[in-house]
Design a protein around this motif. Structure first.
Motif, short mmCIF file in Angstrom:
data_model
loop_
_atom_site.label_atom_id
_atom_site.label_comp_id
_atom_site.label_asym_id
_atom_site.label_seq_id
_atom_site.Cartn_x
_atom_site.Cartn_y
_atom_site.Cartn_z
N UNK A 126 -34.88 11.37 90.67
CA UNK A 126 -35.13 13.09 90.50
C UNK A 126 -33.80 13.20 90.13
N UNK A 127 -32.55 12.01 89.24
CA UNK A 127 -31.56 13.57 88.90
C UNK A 127 -31.18 13.36 87.04
N UNK A 128 -30.70 14.00 87.04
CA UNK A 128 -30.50 13.86 85.27
C UNK A 128 -29.07 13.09 85.51
N UNK A 129 -28.17 12.61 84.08
CA UNK A 129 -27.21 12.24 84.31
C UNK A 129 -26.49 12.52 82.83
N UNK A 130 -25.23 12.70 82.59
CA UNK A 130 -25.01 12.84 81.67
C UNK A 130 -24.28 11.23 80.73
N UNK A 131 -24.45 11.15 79.55
CA UNK A 131 -23.48 10.23 78.64
C UNK A 131 -22.54 9.56 79.57
N UNK A 132 -22.13 8.53 79.65
CA UNK A 132 -21.48 7.95 80.66
C UNK A 132 -20.99 7.94 82.19
N UNK A 133 -21.66 8.78 82.10
CA UNK A 133 -21.83 9.03 83.99
C UNK A 133 -21.88 7.09 84.27
N UNK A 134 -20.99 7.09 85.93
CA UNK A 134 -20.73 5.99 86.41
C UNK A 134 -21.20 4.85 85.59
N UNK A 135 -20.21 4.68 84.20
CA UNK A 135 -20.83 3.13 83.21
C UNK A 135 -18.99 3.32 82.75
#
Ligand code: AMP
Ligand code: MG
Length: 394
Positions: A126-135
């Protein structure tokens, strides 16, 4: 009887201790290293995190797959912490991933499970994420070769966590100086027993052993002797076998049954008077190369002798910082006899320091309430409220 100033005697003791307590390194297992002092710098043998991994339970995806949300993606694998997982993520797919599991090449973010329908075959995101998020990137905490801790660090639980996390099993630390403590006195009984008339509970060996431990040493032999010379001699010989330094209490003054003085004088011991109160009668002997510091038996005298003659050198050899000493204003006037340096028990209060009870060297409860010693020079007989007095932190 010979007499010395505190500074003279302290310097003689310091030189003996410095020779007996030369710093030595040893390896200890990391889980056993709490409170120990590092003998050498420690560098990271690996990167932390060890590999790129997920910060969340969720889905590893390419952020490019989430340009338009909601979106539905096929799930190609389920990877738990501890699994190696696939090397690569196919474009347009997702991998269900748990916290701490490796994030494969091709994935550049993790979508938390809360933002999805938690599917196992397909996932609805449902939600977009940016590169690197939660990594969590490899080496983002520590890179291999970095200085983790410098020699001299006193190891805390947090330090041990870091050393364990980089996989170190053992660390180089300074060996704790080994002290033996022998209390003497025919009247002394251990706590937990019943007192017969004339007897008291033995407390100096407890106090001295704890002081040794609190300042980076180990108490390898803690015992008490009667005033019978053979019993003291036997303990003394056991003590010098296993210890770098021996401390005795009692039996050094001018009474009839001064066992420490009787046994050690023929071995070349110095017994005399140091111009201080409490702690005037002192002795110093070297037995089989091991310094034997003989303190008077009154409980306050014994502990103050440790503070004045043993503590600083023990801390130095254990790699610990010196105990703080500074000046603070008196909140009430103080009287002091001339010709003797006084170490009065004091307490920090608002606006300075105050006396804690009287000067009697049997007042152990007053000593327990004190948190500083007030150091009044030999030639000073009165000090006024507001005067700065030298303070030793207990
Ligand atoms: P001494 O120095 O042996 O003459 O002892 C002086 C005073 O300190 C006497 O009242 C002793 O009973 C007391 N004392 C000596 N050694 C100890 C000890 N280990 N624990 C408690 N009190 C002690
Ligand atoms: Mg005695």
């Amino acid at each position: 009887m010979t007499s010395r100033s505190v500074d003279e005697h302290a310097e003689i003791v310091r030189q003996l201790l410095a020779r007996a307590l030369a710093p030595v390194g040893e390896g200890v297992l990391v889980p056993d290293a709490l409170g120990r002092v590092l003998a050498a710098d420690v560098h990271a043998p690996i990167d932390l995190p060890v590999f790129r991994n997920s910060q969340m339970d969720g889905y590893a995806v390419a952020s490019a797959s989430l340009r338009e949300v909601p979106v539905s993606l096929p799930v190609t694998a389920i990877v738990a912490a501890g699994d190696a997982g696939p090397d690569r993520l196919e474009a347009g797919t997702a991998i269900k991933i748990m916290t701490g599991a490796p994030v494969p090449l091709g994935a550049d973010c993790v979508v938390p499970v809360e933002d999805t329908d938690a599917g196992n075959d397909r996932v609805h995101i449902r939600v977009a994420r940016r590169p690197g998020e939660f990594v969590r990137d490899r080496g983002s905490d520590v890179t291999s070769g970095t200085l983790l801790l410098a020699a001299g660090a006193e190891l805390t639980a947090r330090h041990l966590a870091m050393l364990a996390a980089v996989g170190l099993a053992e660390v180089p630390v300074l060996r704790r100086p080994r002290f033996a403590v022998i209390a003497t006195g025919a009247e002394l009984m251990p706590a937990g027993t019943a007192l017969a008339p004339g007897q008291i509970f033995e407390s100096n060996s407890v106090a001295l052993a704890a002081s040794v431990r609190a300042n980076g040493g180990d108490a390898v032999l803690v015992d008490h002797s009667t005033d019978v010379p053979d019993r003291f001699r036997e303990l003394l010989h056991r003590a010098v076998e296993g210890a770098d330094v021996v401390i005795t209490s009692g039996g050094v003054s001018m009474g009839d049954f001064e066992v420490v003085r009787e046994v050690l004088t023929p071995l070349g011991g110095w017994f005399g008077h140091v111009a201080m109160q409490p702690g005037g009668p002192q002795g110093l002997t070297t037995v089989q190369g091991v310094p034997v510091l003989s303190f008077p038996g009154n409980p306050v005298s014994t502990l103050i002798s440790f503070e004045v003659f043993a503590r600083a050198e023990l801390r130095r050899c254990a790699g610990l910082p010196p105990q703080p000493a500074d000046y603070a204003p008196l909140t009430a006037p103080v009287e002091s006899p001339s010709g003797k340096r006084q170490f009065l028990r004091g307490r920090r209060v608002a606006g300075g320091v105050t006396l804690e009870s009287g000067p009697g060297s049997h007042l152990v409860a007053a000593l327990a309430r004190a948190d500083v010693l007030l150091d009044i020079p030999e030639d000073v007989t009165t000090m006024q409220a507001g005067d700065d007095v030298r303070v030793w932190e207990l």
